[in-house]
Motif scaffolding. Structure first.
Motif, mmCIF file in Angstrom:
data_model
loop_
_atom_site.group_PDB
_atom_site.id
_atom_site.type_symbol
_atom_site.label_atom_id
_atom_site.label_comp_id
_atom_site.label_asym_id
_atom_site.label_seq_id
_atom_site.Cartn_x
_atom_site.Cartn_y
_atom_site.Cartn_z
ATOM 1 N N ARG A 59 33.172 50.146 35.947
ATOM 2 C CA ARG A 59 34.352 49.990 36.819
ATOM 3 C C ARG A 59 33.893 49.282 38.084
ATOM 4 N NH1 ARG A 59 37.087 53.605 40.892
ATOM 5 N NH2 ARG A 59 35.340 55.042 40.531
ATOM 6 N N LEU A 60 34.608 48.230 38.460
ATOM 7 C CA LEU A 60 34.264 47.453 39.648
ATOM 8 C C LEU A 60 35.205 47.806 40.790
ATOM 9 C CD1 LEU A 60 32.731 45.151 41.104
ATOM 10 C CD2 LEU A 60 34.345 43.540 40.050
ATOM 11 N N GLN A 61 34.618 48.182 41.933
ATOM 12 C CA GLN A 61 35.398 48.364 43.159
ATOM 13 C C GLN A 61 35.058 47.191 44.065
ATOM 14 O OE1 GLN A 61 36.647 52.010 44.768
ATOM 15 N NE2 GLN A 61 35.161 53.230 43.617
ATOM 16 N N ALA A 62 36.066 46.382 44.356
ATOM 17 C CA ALA A 62 35.852 45.136 45.088
ATOM 18 C C ALA A 62 37.195 44.660 45.609
ATOM 19 C CB ALA A 62 35.211 44.097 44.167
ATOM 20 N N ALA A 63 37.215 43.442 46.141
ATOM 21 C CA ALA A 63 38.454 42.906 46.697
ATOM 22 C C ALA A 63 38.557 41.410 46.457
ATOM 23 C CB ALA A 63 38.542 43.195 48.206
ATOM 24 N N VAL A 64 39.783 40.958 46.214
ATOM 25 C CA VAL A 64 40.108 39.539 46.132
ATOM 26 C C VAL A 64 41.286 39.272 47.044
ATOM 27 C CG1 VAL A 64 39.238 39.214 43.786
ATOM 28 C CG2 VAL A 64 41.615 39.934 44.134
ATOM 29 N N GLY A 65 41.547 38.009 47.293
ATOM 30 C CA GLY A 65 42.703 37.642 48.090
ATOM 31 C C GLY A 65 43.937 37.481 47.219
ATOM 32 N N ASN A 66 45.067 37.384 47.874
ATOM 33 C CA ASN A 66 46.329 37.137 47.166
ATOM 34 C C ASN A 66 46.528 35.630 47.081
ATOM 35 O OD1 ASN A 66 48.801 37.343 45.977
ATOM 36 N ND2 ASN A 66 49.867 38.171 47.773
ATOM 37 N N ASP A 67 45.727 34.980 46.222
ATOM 38 C CA ASP A 67 45.740 33.526 46.133
ATOM 39 C C ASP A 67 45.432 33.086 44.703
ATOM 40 O OD1 ASP A 67 43.003 33.876 45.790
ATOM 41 O OD2 ASP A 67 42.466 33.206 47.793
ATOM 42 N N PRO A 68 45.575 31.807 44.399
ATOM 43 C CA PRO A 68 45.353 31.334 43.018
ATOM 44 C C PRO A 68 43.913 31.484 42.532
ATOM 45 C CG PRO A 68 46.663 29.741 44.268
ATOM 46 C CD PRO A 68 46.145 30.738 45.250
ATOM 47 N N TYR A 69 42.955 31.584 43.451
ATOM 48 C CA TYR A 69 41.560 31.679 43.036
ATOM 49 C C TYR A 69 41.235 33.037 42.396
ATOM 50 C CZ TYR A 69 40.561 27.476 45.793
ATOM 51 O OH TYR A 69 40.539 26.193 46.286
ATOM 52 N N ALA A 70 41.995 34.062 42.730
ATOM 53 C CA ALA A 70 41.678 35.411 42.270
ATOM 54 C C ALA A 70 41.665 35.505 40.744
ATOM 55 C CB ALA A 70 42.677 36.412 42.852
ATOM 56 N N LYS A 71 42.640 34.917 40.094
ATOM 57 C CA LYS A 71 42.736 35.011 38.636
ATOM 58 C C LYS A 71 41.508 34.420 37.963
ATOM 59 C CE LYS A 71 45.699 33.866 34.696
ATOM 60 N NZ LYS A 71 46.973 33.222 34.256
ATOM 61 N N GLU A 72 41.067 33.257 38.426
ATOM 62 C CA GLU A 72 39.890 32.635 37.825
ATOM 63 C C GLU A 72 38.630 33.430 38.136
ATOM 64 O OE1 GLU A 72 37.528 28.330 37.600
ATOM 65 O OE2 GLU A 72 39.345 28.507 38.814
#
Length: 288
Positions: A59-72
């Motif tokens: 299980r990964l605990q981390a963060a991404v932004g709300n942007d198109p890069y997150a999906k990739e």
């Protein structure tokens, strides 16, 4: 193989933007005719994927932004089956990105915009219930400490990149993983450390210390090296998984060196992380 261990990775997620050019640009220079590709990265993501491919339930605990890069950035993790339910999406922040310029001679320049990784806070965390934790220093140290605050399981820290004022993290660690340069930089912080300390030596393998005494050494098998990117992350994941499985320390170090070597035989970090079957096959060949 033994029962699959559960592992929580506290770490970073990036999207690597790579441009290959004939030479690195000098200040003010524009170099054209480059080749571009993007690939998921970040030390947290790299180790999570590597551990999952080695048989752990991650299980990964981390963060991404709300942007198109997150999906990739999350695509390889999702495909590998890593549990992403604890990955926070932070509004008004960008997903972490690394801009990497690689020259034909192998030299590179890297610039990182940490984005969501830099604001990944204790408020984004959920309780850790897994058998082991693996983290690095691409997220804020207070967030890492908050995650470990009420956790009493096995803690592994890949102490990269070098970060000052991490004594409290080291005090909580059962396993610290460093390369030669990091070992020298942390030397004073490691005085009196009584847990396991793994020092990687590049192509020469690795050493494992306990309470300051050398207890194991291992050399990697001979492989055709294509790209060393991510080999250190794969080693850290492998050593953590092996110890969590209950492997003897000497066997665990040998396992990790084999995984690190295999990770150099393909391009990229996450794309080069070997499967458990690939590792077991090479281990058998190396013993004959």
């Amino acid at each position: 193989m033994t029962t699959a261990p559960t592992l929580c990775v506290l770490g970073s997620i990036n999207l690597d933007m790579v441009i290959q050019t004939a030479h690195l640009p000098r200040a003010g220079e524009t170099v054209t005719q480059g080749k571009f590709h993007s690939t998921p990265g970040g030390k947290g993501a790299n180790t999570a994927l590597a551990a999952q491919r080695l048989g752990a339930n991650v299980r990964l605990q981390a963060a991404v932004g709300n942007d198109p890069y997150a999906k990739e950035a999350l695509s390889s993790l999702r495909a590998a089956g890593v549990n992403l339910k604890s990955v926070a999406t932070i509004d008004k922040e960008a997903t972490g990105v690394a801009f990497i310029n690689v020259a034909e001679d192998g030299e590179n320049q890297i610039a990182v915009a940490s984005g969501a990784n830099a604001v990944f806070s204790p408020d984004h965390l959920s309780a850790i219930t897994e058998a082991a934790v693996l983290s690095q220093f691409e997220i804020p140290v207070p967030t890492l400490l908050a995650g470990l605050n009420s956790y009493d399981g096995f803690v592994a820290v890949n102490a990269s990149p070098f970060t000052p004022d991490v004594e409290k993290v080291f005090q909580r660690a059962d396993l610290i993983i460093v390369n030669e340069g990091e070992y020298a930089a942390y030397l004073s912080d490691l005085e009196g450390y009584s847990g396991l300390l793994a020092r990687t030596l590049g192509g020469e393998g690795a050493e494992l210390f306990k309470n300051g005494k050398l207890i194991a050494t291992a050399k990697p098998p001979k492989v055709e090296v294509i790209d060393t990117t991510g080999a250190g992350d794969a080693f850290a994941a492998a050593l953590t998984v092996a110890l969590a499985e209950g492997q003897l320390e000497t066997d665990a170090l040998n396992f990790a060196c084999t995984v690190g070597a295999l990770a150099t035989t393909k391009l990229g970090a996450q794309s080069a992380a070997p499967t458990r079957d690939e590792v077991e096959t090479l281990l058998k060949v190396s013993k004959t």
